[in-house]
Every structure is written in C-alpha cells, then in structure tokens.
Motif scaffolding. Structure first.
Motif, short mmCIF file in Angstrom:
data_model
loop_
_atom_site.label_atom_id
_atom_site.label_comp_id
_atom_site.label_asym_id
_atom_site.label_seq_id
_atom_site.Cartn_x
_atom_site.Cartn_y
_atom_site.Cartn_z
N GLU A 161 -65.39 -40.02 -4.21
CA GLU A 161 -66.63 -39.86 -3.45
C GLU A 161 -67.75 -39.71 -4.47
OE1 GLU A 161 -70.04 -38.20 -1.86
OE2 GLU A 161 -68.74 -36.88 -3.03
N SER A 162 -68.21 -40.85 -4.98
CA SER A 162 -69.20 -40.77 -6.05
C SER A 162 -70.34 -41.75 -5.84
CB SER A 162 -68.53 -41.05 -7.40
OG SER A 162 -69.50 -41.19 -8.41
N ASP A 175 -67.28 -44.19 -11.31
CA ASP A 175 -66.64 -43.33 -12.29
C ASP A 175 -65.29 -43.93 -12.72
OD1 ASP A 175 -68.75 -41.59 -12.07
OD2 ASP A 175 -67.76 -40.33 -10.57
N TYR A 199 -67.32 -44.33 -1.21
CA TYR A 199 -66.38 -43.36 -0.63
C TYR A 199 -65.05 -44.04 -0.39
CZ TYR A 199 -64.26 -39.90 2.44
OH TYR A 199 -63.41 -38.97 2.99
N ASP A 245 -65.95 -34.24 -11.67
CA ASP A 245 -67.25 -33.96 -11.07
C ASP A 245 -68.32 -34.53 -11.99
OD1 ASP A 245 -69.32 -32.84 -9.53
OD2 ASP A 245 -69.36 -31.07 -10.84
N ASP A 246 -68.97 -35.62 -11.58
CA ASP A 246 -69.97 -36.23 -12.46
C ASP A 246 -71.33 -35.53 -12.37
OD1 ASP A 246 -71.22 -37.22 -10.14
OD2 ASP A 246 -70.30 -39.19 -10.33
N ASP A 288 -65.42 -36.54 -7.06
CA ASP A 288 -65.99 -37.85 -7.37
C ASP A 288 -64.92 -38.89 -7.68
OD1 ASP A 288 -68.70 -37.18 -6.95
OD2 ASP A 288 -68.71 -36.13 -8.86
#
Length: 215
Positions: free
Chosen positions: A75-76, A80, A97, A161-162, A175
């Motif tokens: 979910e980014s 990534d 997503y 986590d970006d 993410d």
C-alpha cells in the motif's frame, strides 16, 4: 516384505529435514502491529494472535539453509522495492494498493549460520534514515514481524514504511510486506535420532526375514 517396506517408509518420513531457527535481534522495544496498518487483521491472522513487531531489528541464523521470499501485499503508490542476495532477488510493487495474498514466490537466497544482513527495502521517495534505502538491522523503516512466543522462527514477515511525503504521519509499515520462510540445509539433532531409529527398524525387519528364511 510388507513390514520391511512399511519400516522403510517410516524411516524416510521421519528423516525429512526440519526447519531450524532464525533469531530476531531487537533494536527497539517489541510492540504490536500499528492500528492503521492496512493489513493488521491479516497479519494477526497469520500470527494466530497478536503479532510481535520489531522496528530496525536484526536477524541471526543458527544454521545454514535457504530463505524463500514471497510478496504478500503493498500500500504505497511509490513503486517500493525489496532486494536480497546482492540484488539477485528483486521485487518491485507497482500498484497503489495490493490486497493481502495469496503468497507470490519471488526468489530465494542461501544463507550460512550467523548474521543475515543482505536484505533491503528502497523507495523512489522518502524521508527515512539512509536516504532511500532501509536495511535489516539498521533502519526502523525495515521492520520484522513474528508470530511471537519464541525467539526462534522459521517464518517471518518483513514490512517497509517509506514515510513518503507526510512527515511520518503514515508510520505503519504497510507500504510493502514480504513473507520469508527458512528451510534448514541440515536435519536437526532430533531428526537425526528419528532417522537412526528408522534405520534400526529396517535392520530389525531384515534380520527377522533372514531368520525365517533359514529356519
């Protein structure tokens, strides 16, 4: 003859290699998965309860073996990437997503006993330590999630986590999520014992058969 075959089958079944342990080396206090992680329910279901969350933790293997990697969810929206084994294993998520599972195999990496360090997440944008790359055992943005209850594991989740563009407000490590499964290269001591017992059964059956044949 049937008894001999059954004993041989039992021996083969008992001698299957067993998974050995991957230990987590904490870098921060253990917590639970963030409430705003989009896959909190799925992660806890995988764990069979509340999963343990380790930010910036390291990994240590007690034996040589292979890590198999599976893409689980993302979910980014920033493409990534997860890499391992010097880039031999690379997976880039390209959707804004992705629903949880089913597990998608993306590659494997052989490891020896000792520290496991060649695991990385990266993002084209981000505000985390180290620029745009998070490394296992170094950055809190590379998190390890376990089923809890023990230090030794053969199945873990790696979560990234970006923190892109929001000053860390969305600090929830959803993410991109990778499942890692460890398979030991060598049977554990208990497995060796089972194998020896199995061979003993085969030998006993052969001796009985020989005794009957010469009687």
């Amino acid at each position: 003859m049937k008894k001999l075959i059954a004993a041989m089958a039992l021996s083969a079944g008992l001698a299957m290699p067993a998974s050995a342990a991957i230990n987590i080396i904490p870098n921060e206090p253990v917590t639970t998965v963030a409430w705003n992680n989009n896959y909190e329910d799925e992660i806890n279901a995988w764990a069979g309860g509340l999963a343990d969350f380790y930010g910036g933790a390291g990994l240590f293997s007690t034996s040589a073996g292979t890590l198999h990697f599976y893409f689980m969810a993302a979910e980014s929206g920033w493409s990534d990437t997860f890499t391992a084994d010097g880039g031999a294993v690379t997976y880039k998520e390209t959707e804004s997503y992705s629903a949880w599972g089913p597990a998608q195999w993306i590659g494997s990496m052989g490891i020896g006993a000792g520290a496991i360090t060649d695991l990385h997440f990266s993002a084209p944008k981000g505000t985390f330590s180290g620029g745009n790359t998070a490394d296992v055992g170094v950055d809190g943005e590379f998190a390890i999630i376990s089923k809890g209850g023990t230090w030794a594991h053969d199945e873990l989740l790696f979560a990234f986590d970006d923190t892109c563009c929001d000053n860390g407000v969305d600090d929830n490590h959803d993410d991109i999520i990778i499942l890692a499964k460890f398979i030991s290269a060598v049977p554990e001591p208990a497995t060796w014992l089972m194998m020896i017992m199995g061979f003993g059964l085969v030998g006993l059956a052969a001796r009985r058969r020989s005794a009957i044949a010469t009687a």
